[in-house]
Design an enzyme around this catalytic site. Structure first.
Site, PDB file in Angstrom:
ATOM      1  N   ASP A   1     -44.276 -13.522 -23.810  1.00 17.61           N
ATOM      2  CA  ASP A   1     -44.481 -14.247 -22.551  1.00 17.61           C
ATOM      3  C   ASP A   1     -45.866 -14.902 -22.611  1.00 17.61           C
ATOM      4  OD1 ASP A   1     -46.276 -12.217 -22.044  1.00 17.61           O
ATOM      5  OD2 ASP A   1     -45.316 -11.508 -20.209  1.00 17.61           O
ATOM      6  N   HIS A   2     -46.280 -15.481 -21.473  1.00 15.79           N
ATOM      7  CA  HIS A   2     -47.559 -16.217 -21.442  1.00 15.79           C
ATOM      8  C   HIS A   2     -48.752 -15.345 -21.844  1.00 15.79           C
ATOM      9  CE1 HIS A   2     -46.628 -14.360 -17.604  1.00 15.79           C
ATOM     10  NE2 HIS A   2     -47.916 -14.218 -17.408  1.00 15.79           N
TER      11      HIS A   2
ATOM     12  N   CYS B   1     -45.673  -8.773 -24.949  1.00 13.46           N
ATOM     13  CA  CYS B   1     -46.070  -9.222 -23.607  1.00 13.46           C
ATOM     14  C   CYS B   1     -47.465  -8.659 -23.346  1.00 13.46           C
ATOM     15  CB  CYS B   1     -45.036  -8.809 -22.546  1.00 13.46           C
ATOM     16  SG  CYS B   1     -44.776  -7.035 -22.372  1.00 13.46           S
TER      17      CYS B   1
ATOM     18  N   THR C   1     -48.502  -5.769 -21.998  1.00 13.70           N
ATOM     19  CA  THR C   1     -48.608  -4.365 -22.403  1.00 13.70           C
ATOM     20  C   THR C   1     -47.557  -3.953 -23.429  1.00 13.70           C
ATOM     21  OG1 THR C   1     -47.087  -3.774 -20.626  1.00 13.70           O
ATOM     22  CG2 THR C   1     -49.462  -3.677 -20.119  1.00 13.70           C
ATOM     23  N   GLY C   2     -46.510  -4.724 -23.559  1.00 17.02           N
ATOM     24  CA  GLY C   2     -45.360  -4.328 -24.388  1.00 17.02           C
ATOM     25  C   GLY C   2     -44.342  -3.519 -23.605  1.00 17.02           C
TER      26      GLY C   2
ATOM     27  N   HIS D   1     -37.507   7.786 -38.005  1.00 18.24           N
ATOM     28  CA  HIS D   1     -36.593   8.610 -37.206  1.00 18.24           C
ATOM     29  C   HIS D   1     -35.678   7.800 -36.297  1.00 18.24           C
ATOM     30  CE1 HIS D   1     -38.886  12.729 -37.476  1.00 18.24           C
ATOM     31  NE2 HIS D   1     -38.752  12.130 -38.648  1.00 18.24           N
TER      32      HIS D   1
ATOM     33  N   HIS E   1     -30.840  11.950 -38.364  1.00 21.84           N
ATOM     34  CA  HIS E   1     -31.183  10.964 -37.338  1.00 21.84           C
ATOM     35  C   HIS E   1     -29.997  10.060 -37.011  1.00 21.84           C
ATOM     36  CE1 HIS E   1     -35.184  12.456 -37.682  1.00 21.84           C
ATOM     37  NE2 HIS E   1     -35.215  12.166 -38.966  1.00 21.84           N
TER      38      HIS E   1
HETATM   39  C1  RB5 Z   1     -47.398 -10.467 -17.121  1.00 20.66           C
HETATM   40  O1  RB5 Z   1     -48.412 -10.595 -16.192  1.00 20.66           O
HETATM   41  C2  RB5 Z   1     -47.204  -9.007 -17.498  1.00 20.66           C
HETATM   42  O2  RB5 Z   1     -46.671  -8.307 -16.437  1.00 20.66           O
HETATM   43  C3  RB5 Z   1     -46.335  -8.873 -18.716  1.00 20.66           C
HETATM   44  O3  RB5 Z   1     -46.917  -9.563 -19.779  1.00 20.66           O
HETATM   45  C4  RB5 Z   1     -46.109  -7.482 -19.242  1.00 20.66           C
HETATM   46  O4  RB5 Z   1     -47.310  -6.794 -19.424  1.00 20.66           O
HETATM   47  C5  RB5 Z   1     -45.097  -6.689 -18.538  1.00 20.66           C
HETATM   48  O5  RB5 Z   1     -44.787  -5.548 -18.897  1.00 20.66           O
END
Ligand code: RB5
Length: 150
Positions: free
Chosen positions: A8-9, A65, A67-68, A98, A133
């Site tokens: 994402d952005h 993204c 945080t992932g 695993h 597994h």
């Molecule tokens: C975008 O602001 C943010 O929420 C997204 O990149 C991500 O961290 C969501 O889990």
């Protein structure tokens, strides 16, 4: 390996660097977007990449993204997708050994690009151990056919 990569952005800049890195390792990449810094919704890109892994158009996927977390939650809704959010090399290795993770999720606001590169390298070169597994992964697939609360 053929790899689909989506972001994402929040991770657009990191994705650009990671695609160059993957190419330098000799991998084929499919760029699922996003393609600029405009605000977008990560589930759209998780879906696009997950469908390509599901269909076999890509061998594996990488989703980034902020945080992932969002990417991993969204990708794991797709049958056959085993998305793992990995912040350390140890997690990346274990997710392959695993869990046979076929999608790697990373956080551009929580990890440096250099750290992502070492995690990706290990994740791409570690093989699944199979054996016991396989039984556990089969159970995940069976459960994901849908068990609604009564
Ligand atoms: C975008 O602001 C943010 O929420 C997204 O990149 C991500 O961290 C969501 O889990």
């Amino acid at each position: 390996m053929k790899l689909v990569i989506g972001c994402d952005h929040a991770a657009y800049d990191a994705k650009t660097e990671i695609i160059d890195f993957l190419k330098s390792l000799g991998h084929d990449t499919i760029d699922e977007g996003t393609h600029n810094l405009d605000s977008v919704d990560y589930p759209d890109f998780a879906a696009g990449a997950s469908l390509k892994v599901q269909s076999g158009a890509a061998d594996r996927g990488i989703l980034i993204c902020g945080t992932g977390l969002g990417m991993s939650i969204a990708a794991n809704r797709f049958k056959g997708i085993r998305a793992a959010l990995c912040y350390t090399e140890e997690l990346a290795e274990m997710s392959r050994l695993h869990n046979d993770a076929n999608v790697l999720c990373l956080g551009a606001r929580t990890q440096s690009v250099e750290s992502m590169k070492s995690i990706i390298s290990l994740w791409l070169t570690t093989e699944w151990e199979g054996d016991r597994h396989a039984r556990r992964l089969n159970k995940i697939e069976t459960n994901s056919r849908g068990q609604d609360a009564e």
